[in-house]
Design an enzyme around this catalytic site. Structure first.
Site, PDB file in Angstrom:
ATOM      1  N   HIS A   1      -3.720  -2.289  -4.852  1.00 36.00           N
ATOM      2  CA  HIS A   1      -5.092  -2.834  -4.780  1.00 36.00           C
ATOM      3  C   HIS A   1      -5.779  -2.638  -6.142  1.00 36.00           C
ATOM      4  CE1 HIS A   1      -4.053  -2.667  -0.588  1.00 36.00           C
ATOM      5  NE2 HIS A   1      -4.174  -1.361  -0.522  1.00 36.00           N
TER       6      HIS A   1
ATOM      7  N   SER B   1       0.850  -1.194   0.000  1.00 34.69           N
ATOM      8  CA  SER B   1       0.000   0.000   0.000  1.00 34.69           C
ATOM      9  C   SER B   1       0.889   1.250   0.000  1.00 34.69           C
ATOM     10  CB  SER B   1      -0.960  -0.005   1.190  1.00 34.69           C
ATOM     11  OG  SER B   1      -1.716  -1.200   1.160  1.00 34.69           O
TER      12      SER B   1
END
Lengths: 263, 276
Positions: A177, A142
């Site tokens: 993601h 992330s």
């Protein structure tokens, strides 16, 4: 004899390539019980009992995250530590020196904007560049992935996803993601069509392994994880190319790993 | 400046309450300082937003904020710059909609760096000039001045603030006395302009850019004016302090909580901790 040994060690250290492993999502932060990505980055250090330092800055040094790191990177197989930039009075005295002593630096997820501001306030950005060039493996998911790139598409804030500048170690752009978050793919392609650097959209469970600034391979902790390279086209727009992904588990463990994620 | 003189400047809407320590984040028994923040708004049900940026937005402070303010006539909210992805709040818009903004303590260097990235520094300046009451303790008090003494880098050192208020501030005079020594050296070395020191439980109220009065949540909490004496030393003069209603009559110093989380982490660093 001593001189010889020292000479050997120095040349061995110089030979360590600059490596970054950028997770699209996964590792102990989000795939508890599936250790494939974390095992892989430990192995990349080439050291039996690697020194691993966790930087939880993007979470505001959340206690629960630090605790999970120490559970995942137990002292049996590595030498774990962490740096808290919010509690400097009690932690590692000299963060730069500490980072340079590591074999692996693991950056946690959270807010990219807050992460970069805090790092710059403590000179961590420069220390990480030194560590990377000295062969310390850098990794993270992330925000801990986006931070290494020149450009990033992040949605960790109010409003639609937007373009942010990272540290620029890797002269590409990045989105994480990529398969899972609605609108991420479209935002990434649009930004690249609008002039953002070409780059990599990584889905959950994939990890982009760079040597220097070049992608060596994409590995994954899940059999069906996917990653894409996106670049702009001469006549406008962006084109997406799916990258080959090497699944790190054996086919027999694939089902088991999937269960662990679900649990 | 005496309290009487200070009140004359009250047509200026700008208010800053700079606390040397105390209040809900430090687990102070008396709610006097926290209640005073709401009173300063002059509103029956003020909107009050807490920013725990300097501590990295820990859950514990968020919980304590709601524990203290949740039952009072106000509209409490949190602005967590580490969780904007979850909360989906526009930080600048949210701050400008408040009647009071309460800033927690922690790392002043981190807080200001993060605020800059999110353009919160400009939003604070705007909120202050519009008359939103600005309150805070420790890093959340020193940041409004030209500078203060922070432990952001481990050892106490002079750190530059936002400069809304002229001068400097050092905090926790009583509970962290090592800061004062560094503060005096910074005054004499010209790193910081002259200013103030405050105990835990003591606070300076500024109306506009003028000190309006000093208040305290317990008897004996001090505010000092500290400046170079021109002969190579500093001179400290104690300012008059008004004891707030609900002040802790026992005069007990604010108690720092040593939470289990913190001791666990210290154990981890020392390699003593076992998880199973």
């Amino acid at each position: 004899m001593t001189g010889l040994c020292r000479g050997f060690t120095l040349s061995a250290m110089r030979a360590r390539p600059a490596q970054i492993v950028a997770f699209g999502g996964g590792g102990f932060s989000t795939e508890w019980g599936n250790t494939l990505l974390d095992d892989h980055v430990l192995a990349l250090t080439g050291v039996d009992h690697p020194r691993v330092c966790f930087l939880p800055t993007a979470s505001g040094d959340a206690d629960h995250y630090v605790v999970r790191f120490y559970r995942a990177f137990a002292a049996g197989r590595c030498e774990p530590s962490h740096i808290s930039l919010f509690r400097r009075e009690t932690g590692v005295g000299d963060p730069r020196a500490h980072l340079l002593e590591q074999d692996l630096v693991y950056v946690g997820g959270g807010s990219l904007v807050s992460l970069l501001g805090t790092w710059r306030a403590h000179g961590i950005d420069e220390a990480l560049r030194e560590a990377w060039q000295a062969g310390v493996v850098l990794c993270g998911g992330s925000a801990g992935s986006l931070c290494w790139f020149t450009h990033a598409i992040s949605a960790f804030h109010e409003g639609p996803p937007r373009r942010l500048d990272g540290l620029g170690f890797l002269p590409w752009s990045n989105a994480v993601h990529y398969e899972e978050e609605a609108g991420r793919r479209g935002a990434f392609e649009q930004a690249i069509a609008d002039g953002m650097l070409p780059g990599f959209g990584a889905g959950d469970g994939t990890a982009l392994h760079f040597v220097g600034s070049e992608l060596l391979e994409v590995v994954s902790s899940r059999p069906n994880a996917r990653a894409h390279f996106v670049c702009s086209e001469d006549h406008g727009g962006a084109v997406e190319r799916e990258l080959p992904v090497r699944y790190l588990g054996s086919p027999a463990t694939a089902v088991h790993a999937g269960e662990a994620i679900a649990a | 400046v005496t309290p009487e003189e200070g009140r004359g400047a009250s047509d200026d809407p700008r208010r800053i309450l700079a606390m040397g320590g105390g209040g809900f984040t430090m687990d102070e028994r008396t709610p006097a300082l926290d209640r005073f923040v709401l009173e300063l708004t002059g509103k029956p049900v003020p909107k009050v937003c807490f920013l725990p940026t300097a501590s990295g937005d820990p859950r514990e402070q968020v919980t304590r904020f709601y524990e203290r303010f949740g039952d009072w006539p106000c509209e409490p909210s949190i602005l967590s710059l580490f969780h904007l992805g979850r909360d989906r709040i526009d930080p600048v818009e949210h701050l400008l909609a408040q009647e009071a903004i309460y800033v927690g303590g922690g790392s002043m260097r981190n807080m200001l760096a993060i605020w800059r990235e999110h353009a919160i520094d400009d939003a604070m300046r705007e909120a202050w000039s519009r008359g939103v009451v600005i309150a805070g303790l420790s890093a959340g008090a020193m940041c409004w001045f030209d500078g203060g003494i922070s432990m952001s880098g481990g050892a106490p050192e002079a750190v530059r603030g936002l400069g809304l208020l002229e001068g400097s501030l050092t905090v926790h005079l009583d509970s962290e006395p090592e800061r004062l020594h560094v503060y005096c050296a910074a005054l004499l070395g010209g790193e910081l302009p002259p200013g103030y020191g405050a105990d835990d439980g003591a606070a300076l109220l500024f109306a506009g850019s003028e000190l309006s009065e000093c208040v305290a949540s317990r008897p004996g909490a001090r505010v000092l004016r500290i400046e170079p004496d021109g002969a190579g030393g500093v001179v400290e003069s104690e300012l008059p302090v008004r004891l707030l209603p609900e002040a802790d009559a026992a005069g007990g110093a604010a108690e720092l909580s040593s939470s289990l989380d913190v001791s666990e982490l210290r154990g981890l660093r020392m390699g003593r901790h076992r998880w199973d």
